[in-house]
Design an enzyme around this catalytic site. Structure first.
Site, short mmCIF file in Angstrom:
data_model
loop_
_atom_site.label_atom_id
_atom_site.label_comp_id
_atom_site.label_asym_id
_atom_site.label_seq_id
_atom_site.Cartn_x
_atom_site.Cartn_y
_atom_site.Cartn_z
N PHE A 7 0.94 -1.37 -0.04
CA PHE A 7 -0.07 -0.04 0.07
C PHE A 7 0.93 1.34 -0.20
O PHE A 7 1.65 1.22 0.83
CB PHE A 7 -0.93 0.00 1.29
CG PHE A 7 -2.09 -0.99 1.24
CD1 PHE A 7 -3.43 -0.39 0.80
CD2 PHE A 7 -1.96 -2.14 1.69
CE1 PHE A 7 -4.24 -1.22 0.81
CE2 PHE A 7 -3.20 -2.98 1.43
CZ PHE A 7 -4.44 -2.56 1.18
N ASP A 8 0.63 2.15 -1.10
CA ASP A 8 1.00 3.49 -0.85
C ASP A 8 0.65 4.05 0.33
O ASP A 8 -0.60 3.69 0.83
CB ASP A 8 0.74 4.34 -2.09
CG ASP A 8 1.09 5.65 -2.08
OD1 ASP A 8 2.25 6.16 -1.89
OD2 ASP A 8 0.13 6.46 -2.31
#
Length: 219
Positions: A7-8
């Site tokens: 996940f960014d």
């Protein structure tokens, strides 16, 4: 679908617009540039800050370095907490972990800040690893951060990479994922301009948190 998910942070796990734009505004002001419209500074959310100063304000590398120093003056203890977890994200992470997914954070933000944010918001309850850039700019490239994330998980073959996706909201996420041979799921609740993720070649698109949940858990 994919069992290993990276996940960014900014624009994906959290809405960090207030903190980032106010810190950029502060830095610009200190350098003699007044920009009252914080919305215009949202282009700084996601890509490395040094490159954004050069791209959007024509700074020299030396000026960009000074801009980053001034940005961090405010960000370190103020801007970092002008930040909110997107509604539904903690629930989604919990469901993914319960379902057996392997979860990590992969961000172009300096890792020292990413670790503080992960601890503050409770992301560490779900994430196996948090990976970000170095403060000195030597890894100011999202592709390098993705590569390090994969190294931590010992994912080093095309077969293993086929089971990994980066979830992010900007074109840099798509390009970084593809540079490392993994898929990218673009999300529409972040800071991408209209059509940005499709143009960059995102493999999948989730316009809302509900769409992302459906995509990850029911396909």
């Amino acid at each position: 679908m994919y069992q290993n998910l990276l996940f960014d942070l900014d624009g994906t796990l959290t809405n960090s617009a207030e903190g980032i734009t106010k810190c950029v505004q502060h830095a610009l002001h200190e350098m003699g540039i007044d920009e009252p419209d914080l919305k215009k500074l949202e282009v700084f959310i996601g890509p490395p800050l040094r490159a954004s100063y050069i791209k959007y304000f024509g700074f020299t590398p030396e000026q960009a370095e000074r801009g980053l120093e001034l940005y961090r003056q405010r960000y370190t203890d103020i801007g970092i907490w002008e930040n909110k977890v997107y509604p539904g994200m903690m629930e989604l992470l919990g469901l993914l972990k319960l379902a057996g997914f392997r979860l990590g954070m992969c961000t172009a933000k300096p890792e020292v800040f990413a670790l503080r944010i992960a601890d503050h918001f409770g992301f560490n309850d779900f994430l196996e690893a948090v990976t970000g850039c170095s403060l000195d700019g030597k890894t100011d490239n999202k592709a390098l951060v993705v590569a390090e994330s994969l190294r931590k998980w010992h994912i080093d073959t095309p077969e293993k990479k086929a089971n990994v996706a980066l979830i992010g909201d900007r074109r840099e996420d798509v390009l970084a994922a593809h540079a490392n041979g993994i898929a990218c799921i673009g999300v529409g609740f972040g800071f991408a301009a209209p059509g940005e993720l499709a143009e960059a070649g995102a493999d999948h698109y989730a316009a809302t948190m509900a769409d992302l949940k459906e995509l990850l858990l029911h396909k």
